[in-house]
Design a protein around this motif. Sequence first.
Motif, mmCIF file in Angstrom:
data_model
loop_
_atom_site.group_PDB
_atom_site.id
_atom_site.type_symbol
_atom_site.label_atom_id
_atom_site.label_comp_id
_atom_site.label_asym_id
_atom_site.label_seq_id
_atom_site.Cartn_x
_atom_site.Cartn_y
_atom_site.Cartn_z
ATOM 1 N N MET A 1 -1.515 -1.945 -9.782
ATOM 2 C CA MET A 1 -2.705 -1.981 -8.987
ATOM 3 C C MET A 1 -3.840 -2.649 -9.744
ATOM 4 O O MET A 1 -4.587 -3.407 -9.149
ATOM 5 C CB MET A 1 -3.079 -0.577 -8.548
ATOM 6 C CG MET A 1 -2.091 0.000 -7.556
ATOM 7 S SD MET A 1 -2.383 1.713 -7.210
ATOM 8 C CE MET A 1 -1.936 2.432 -8.761
ATOM 9 N N ARG A 2 -3.930 -2.336 -11.014
ATOM 10 C CA ARG A 2 -4.978 -2.981 -11.818
ATOM 11 C C ARG A 2 -4.749 -4.493 -11.880
ATOM 12 O O ARG A 2 -5.690 -5.269 -11.765
ATOM 13 C CB ARG A 2 -5.017 -2.392 -13.218
ATOM 14 C CG ARG A 2 -5.504 -0.964 -13.262
ATOM 15 C CD ARG A 2 -5.471 -0.418 -14.701
ATOM 16 N NE ARG A 2 -5.783 0.978 -14.748
ATOM 17 C CZ ARG A 2 -7.021 1.457 -14.735
ATOM 18 N NH1 ARG A 2 -8.038 0.649 -14.689
ATOM 19 N NH2 ARG A 2 -7.217 2.768 -14.775
ATOM 20 N N VAL A 6 -7.236 -7.517 -10.597
ATOM 21 C CA VAL A 6 -7.628 -8.645 -11.438
ATOM 22 C C VAL A 6 -7.294 -9.967 -10.752
ATOM 23 O O VAL A 6 -8.028 -10.945 -10.849
ATOM 24 C CB VAL A 6 -6.947 -8.561 -12.830
ATOM 25 C CG1 VAL A 6 -7.103 -9.845 -13.614
ATOM 26 C CG2 VAL A 6 -7.514 -7.379 -13.610
ATOM 27 N N GLU A 7 -6.175 -9.980 -10.015
ATOM 28 C CA GLU A 7 -5.749 -11.185 -9.307
ATOM 29 C C GLU A 7 -6.485 -11.386 -7.983
ATOM 30 O O GLU A 7 -6.188 -12.313 -7.247
ATOM 31 C CB GLU A 7 -4.239 -11.146 -9.079
ATOM 32 C CG GLU A 7 -3.449 -11.235 -10.374
ATOM 33 C CD GLU A 7 -1.955 -11.000 -10.182
ATOM 34 O OE1 GLU A 7 -1.515 -10.774 -9.035
ATOM 35 O OE2 GLU A 7 -1.236 -11.049 -11.203
ATOM 36 N N GLY A 8 -7.442 -10.492 -7.666
ATOM 37 C CA GLY A 8 -8.285 -10.688 -6.497
ATOM 38 C C GLY A 8 -7.967 -9.827 -5.287
ATOM 39 O O GLY A 8 -8.648 -9.931 -4.267
ATOM 40 N N ALA A 9 -6.966 -8.976 -5.369
ATOM 41 C CA ALA A 9 -6.642 -8.109 -4.229
ATOM 42 C C ALA A 9 -7.714 -7.047 -4.063
ATOM 43 O O ALA A 9 -8.243 -6.516 -5.040
ATOM 44 C CB ALA A 9 -5.286 -7.453 -4.438
ATOM 45 N N SER A 10 -8.037 -6.744 -2.817
ATOM 46 C CA SER A 10 -8.983 -5.664 -2.567
ATOM 47 C C SER A 10 -8.272 -4.430 -2.023
ATOM 48 O O SER A 10 -8.815 -3.329 -2.061
ATOM 49 C CB SER A 10 -10.074 -6.109 -1.600
ATOM 50 O OG SER A 10 -9.502 -6.515 -0.370
ATOM 51 N N GLU A 33 -7.782 7.342 -12.191
ATOM 52 C CA GLU A 33 -7.068 6.117 -12.583
ATOM 53 C C GLU A 33 -7.689 4.861 -11.974
ATOM 54 O O GLU A 33 -7.586 3.780 -12.527
ATOM 55 C CB GLU A 33 -5.592 6.195 -12.200
ATOM 56 C CG GLU A 33 -4.785 7.088 -13.104
ATOM 57 C CD GLU A 33 -4.817 6.647 -14.562
ATOM 58 O OE1 GLU A 33 -4.650 5.430 -14.841
ATOM 59 O OE2 GLU A 33 -5.020 7.504 -15.430
ATOM 60 N N LEU A 34 -8.322 5.023 -10.824
ATOM 61 C CA LEU A 34 -8.940 3.874 -10.162
ATOM 62 C C LEU A 34 -10.394 3.659 -10.588
ATOM 63 O O LEU A 34 -11.027 2.696 -10.150
ATOM 64 C CB LEU A 34 -8.853 4.035 -8.639
ATOM 65 C CG LEU A 34 -7.442 3.949 -8.067
ATOM 66 C CD1 LEU A 34 -7.440 4.312 -6.585
ATOM 67 C CD2 LEU A 34 -6.841 2.569 -8.288
ATOM 68 N N HIS A 35 -10.904 4.539 -11.457
ATOM 69 C CA HIS A 35 -12.279 4.396 -11.939
ATOM 70 C C HIS A 35 -12.441 3.024 -12.605
ATOM 71 O O HIS A 35 -11.659 2.634 -13.462
ATOM 72 C CB HIS A 35 -12.623 5.514 -12.933
ATOM 73 C CG HIS A 35 -14.043 5.471 -13.371
ATOM 74 N ND1 HIS A 35 -15.079 5.879 -12.554
ATOM 75 C CD2 HIS A 35 -14.600 5.044 -14.528
ATOM 76 C CE1 HIS A 35 -16.213 5.702 -13.204
ATOM 77 N NE2 HIS A 35 -15.949 5.210 -14.401
ATOM 78 N N GLY A 36 -13.465 2.295 -12.193
ATOM 79 C CA GLY A 36 -13.732 0.982 -12.768
ATOM 80 C C GLY A 36 -12.892 -0.138 -12.173
ATOM 81 O O GLY A 36 -13.015 -1.279 -12.596
ATOM 82 N N THR A 40 -8.796 -0.637 -3.159
ATOM 83 C CA THR A 40 -8.416 0.506 -2.332
ATOM 84 C C THR A 40 -6.909 0.528 -2.241
ATOM 85 O O THR A 40 -6.276 -0.507 -2.003
ATOM 86 C CB THR A 40 -9.028 0.397 -0.920
ATOM 87 O OG1 THR A 40 -10.454 0.391 -1.032
ATOM 88 C CG2 THR A 40 -8.590 1.558 -0.040
ATOM 89 N N VAL A 41 -6.333 1.693 -2.422
ATOM 90 C CA VAL A 41 -4.884 1.865 -2.332
ATOM 91 C C VAL A 41 -4.575 2.583 -1.027
ATOM 92 O O VAL A 41 -5.152 3.634 -0.741
ATOM 93 C CB VAL A 41 -4.347 2.694 -3.524
ATOM 94 C CG1 VAL A 41 -2.852 2.959 -3.366
ATOM 95 C CG2 VAL A 41 -4.637 1.973 -4.836
#
Length: 174
Positions: A1-2, A6-10, A33-36, A40-41
């Motif tokens: 997910m990270r 980084v690759e531009g996925a929202s 884990e999604l902090h920073g 959205t997952v």
Amino acid sequence: MRRAAVEGASIVVLPESALGLWTPTVEGVWRDELHGVDITVIAGAATVNARGYDNVMLAISAVRADILYRERMPVPVSMWQPWLAWTGQDGGARAHFFANPIVELGGRRIAPLICYEQLILWPVLQSMLHAPEVIVATGNGWWTAGTSIVAIQKASAEAWARLFGIPLVTAFNL
């Protein structure tokens, strides 16, 4: 997910049941884990209460976690067991037949379809009546090893997307 962020996925989509049972502790782990990470997952889980459970899709970010969708048509017999209520018993998945045919996320109208819903007419047609912009189809295929069930679900979801001329996002675990 990270990496996806980084690759531009929202938005990242994970399969049905990817989160297991949804509890405050599981929510805290995911949000930490999604902090920073600006993403959205969308992921599948089960929410349990005294009467039974809901098969859901959640939208999780660092700041919040919400139930995005409650399955309208769980698999009869193995999940949805309406006779339990008729006999005064609790258990089984709840069916939300007329609820949430589309959901909105990030300004987009999504037609969510979990597993069995991809194979039957009602959930798809109900969603299409509300003019979604994309179909998000998830499934849980770990129990189908050695069968063509997941391939059939994927083919069905692809056919619905082509028939209605809208994009499809899928996530299946095997």
